[in-house]
Design an enzyme around this catalytic site. Structure first.
Site, mmCIF file in Angstrom:
data_model
loop_
_atom_site.group_PDB
_atom_site.id
_atom_site.type_symbol
_atom_site.label_atom_id
_atom_site.label_comp_id
_atom_site.label_asym_id
_atom_site.label_seq_id
_atom_site.Cartn_x
_atom_site.Cartn_y
_atom_site.Cartn_z
ATOM 1 N N SER A 1 33.584 -72.338 22.015
ATOM 2 C CA SER A 1 33.004 -71.374 21.080
ATOM 3 C C SER A 1 31.693 -71.904 20.528
ATOM 4 C CB SER A 1 33.964 -71.106 19.920
ATOM 5 O OG SER A 1 33.340 -70.281 18.943
ATOM 6 N N TYR B 1 38.893 -72.744 12.857
ATOM 7 C CA TYR B 1 38.818 -72.182 14.209
ATOM 8 C C TYR B 1 37.825 -72.982 15.056
ATOM 9 C CZ TYR B 1 36.977 -69.240 17.920
ATOM 10 O OH TYR B 1 36.524 -68.786 19.127
ATOM 11 N N ASN C 1 27.736 -64.226 19.930
ATOM 12 C CA ASN C 1 28.255 -62.998 19.320
ATOM 13 C C ASN C 1 28.407 -61.911 20.385
ATOM 14 O OD1 ASN C 1 26.923 -64.514 16.952
ATOM 15 N ND2 ASN C 1 28.122 -62.920 15.947
ATOM 16 N N LYS D 1 41.027 -55.941 17.616
ATOM 17 C CA LYS D 1 40.757 -57.184 16.905
ATOM 18 C C LYS D 1 40.671 -57.026 15.388
ATOM 19 C CE LYS D 1 37.601 -59.927 18.701
ATOM 20 N NZ LYS D 1 38.321 -61.203 18.866
ATOM 21 N N ASP E 1 39.590 -56.989 11.789
ATOM 22 C CA ASP E 1 38.437 -57.537 11.077
ATOM 23 C C ASP E 1 37.595 -58.467 11.941
ATOM 24 O OD1 ASP E 1 38.958 -56.158 8.781
ATOM 25 O OD2 ASP E 1 39.996 -57.805 7.770
ATOM 26 N N PHE F 1 26.262 -57.322 4.559
ATOM 27 C CA PHE F 1 26.231 -58.342 3.518
ATOM 28 C C PHE F 1 24.802 -58.670 3.112
ATOM 29 C CE2 PHE F 1 30.434 -60.081 5.261
ATOM 30 C CZ PHE F 1 31.170 -59.427 4.284
#
Length: 357
Positions: free
Chosen positions: A145, A172, A199, A208, A210, A231
């Site tokens: 990741s 994670y 992303n 999935k 949220d 945000f």
């Protein structure tokens, strides 16, 4: 939090003309997480792009709608994840031979706080499967990741061997980094391929919740309220909506994944991204355009718990990927977003349902 300076932007090449890697009719594939987001699109790509259904899918369907991702796909067998690992422990050849093992099954929640659970799933299962696959001569490709890079202040260089230099911002990311470090320490990282997905967005992610992409969430918000909530920025160098990410369409991510799986000289960790950072505003405006609506955007407070973990800039350097011979294009962001919204979200379709996949 230090800001990583974005390099000069390069024009993305148009997607859709990606050369398909060569697999033989004798190749057989295991895909863990095969009912999930990237996994199901990968199975669909094997069906539609490569004409094979010699695939065993491993996953946990549970009570969400993930099973819908499987409905248009063709495969030999579906095996529930716990049953798979139990049978594998009893008999290494329980499911026959595989030329390629794609390990995409994991807990992908960046907000999961049960570190023991994350380590069992994202480290323990990956280690078990990697050792099994390598021991049987299978090509092992697994999902690491981009979250392993942390805030990006130490760089996002997949050519670096100093894996311990990075500091993930959440459990994670750490669970993913732990296996990368283990594989390097044991000396077999370069015998496999680890994918640092940035992303990724696109069809088959609706289950999935949220953790699905902002494209999916924003489309739903616009459909229900006519506006999008993003945000606010808490970093002086980034305006509201100016936070930047490397967004990549899942079709391109899968094309890159299959290329690396088919390229035997490729080994180690690879960034899987577009190679170009875009703002949240760049991402959401094409959604409004695809829906035929004027853009209405409201900036809201970010939860306190997320502020210390928030990445303000990510951009994949995909030089290493290209050095393996990958010549595929990257679908330009506006085109990819509009394709996703118009072809999949609005008609409620999944990858593999029809033309254009």
């Amino acid at each position: 939090m230090g800001k990583t300076k974005p390099p000069t932007k390069k024009k993305s090449s148009k997607g859709g003309s990606t050369p398909r890697p060569a697999f033989s009719g004798k190749d057989r594939f295991l895909v863990t997480g095969g009912a999930g987001f990237i996994g199901s699109v990968l199975v669909g790509a094997l069906n539609r792009w490569h004409g094979t259904d010699r695939v065993v899918v491993v996953d946990q369907l549970e009570s969400d709608d993930k099973w819908r991702n499987l409905s248009p796909l063709r495969f030999e067998e579906f095996v529930e994840a716990d049953e798979f690992y139990d049978r594998l422990a009893d008999k290494a050849g329980a499911f026959g031979e595989f030329t390629h093992v794609f390990h995409l099954g994991a807990c992908s929640s960046t907000t999961e706080r049960d570190a023991d659970y994350l380590l069992r799933n994202n480290f323990g299962c990956t280690r078990q499967l990697a050792e099994w696959a390598l021991g049987r001569g299978s090509r092992f490709v697994y999902a690491s990741s981009a979250a392993t890079y942390g805030d990006g202040s130490a760089g996002m260089d997949d050519l670096s061997d100093d894996l311990s230099a990075w500091r993930p911002l959440n459990a994670y990311g750490y669970s993913k980094q732990l296996f990368d470090l283990h594989a390097q320490r044991e000396g077999y990282l370069r015998r496999m391929v680890g994918l640092k997905y940035f992303n990724i967005f696109g069809p088959n992610e609706e289950h999935k919740g949220d953790m699905r992409s902002v494209v999916s969430k924003a489309w739903r918000q616009i459909e229900e309220t006519g506006q999008v909530k993003l945000f606010k920025s808490y970093h002086a160098d980034y305006a509201d909506g100016g936070q930047m990410r490397d967004f990549l369409y899942v079709k391109d991510a899968v094309a890159m994944t299959l290329h690396l799986a088919a390229t035997k000289k490729a080994g180690g960790l690879f960034n899987i991204g577009s190679g170009e950072a875009h703002t949240w505003l760049d991402l959401v405006h094409p959604i409004f355009e695809a829906m035929g609506q004027e853009a209405r955007i409201e900036f809201i407070e970010m939860p306190e718990a997320l502020r210390s973990q928030y990445q303000y800039f990510t951009q994949a350097d995909i030089t290493k990927l290209k050095s393996t011979g990958y010549a595929g294009g990257v679908t330009p962001l506006p085109e990819a977003v509009k394709d996703y919204v118009a072809r999949y979200l609005m008609p409620r379709r999944h990858f593999g349902d029809g033309a254009g996949d």
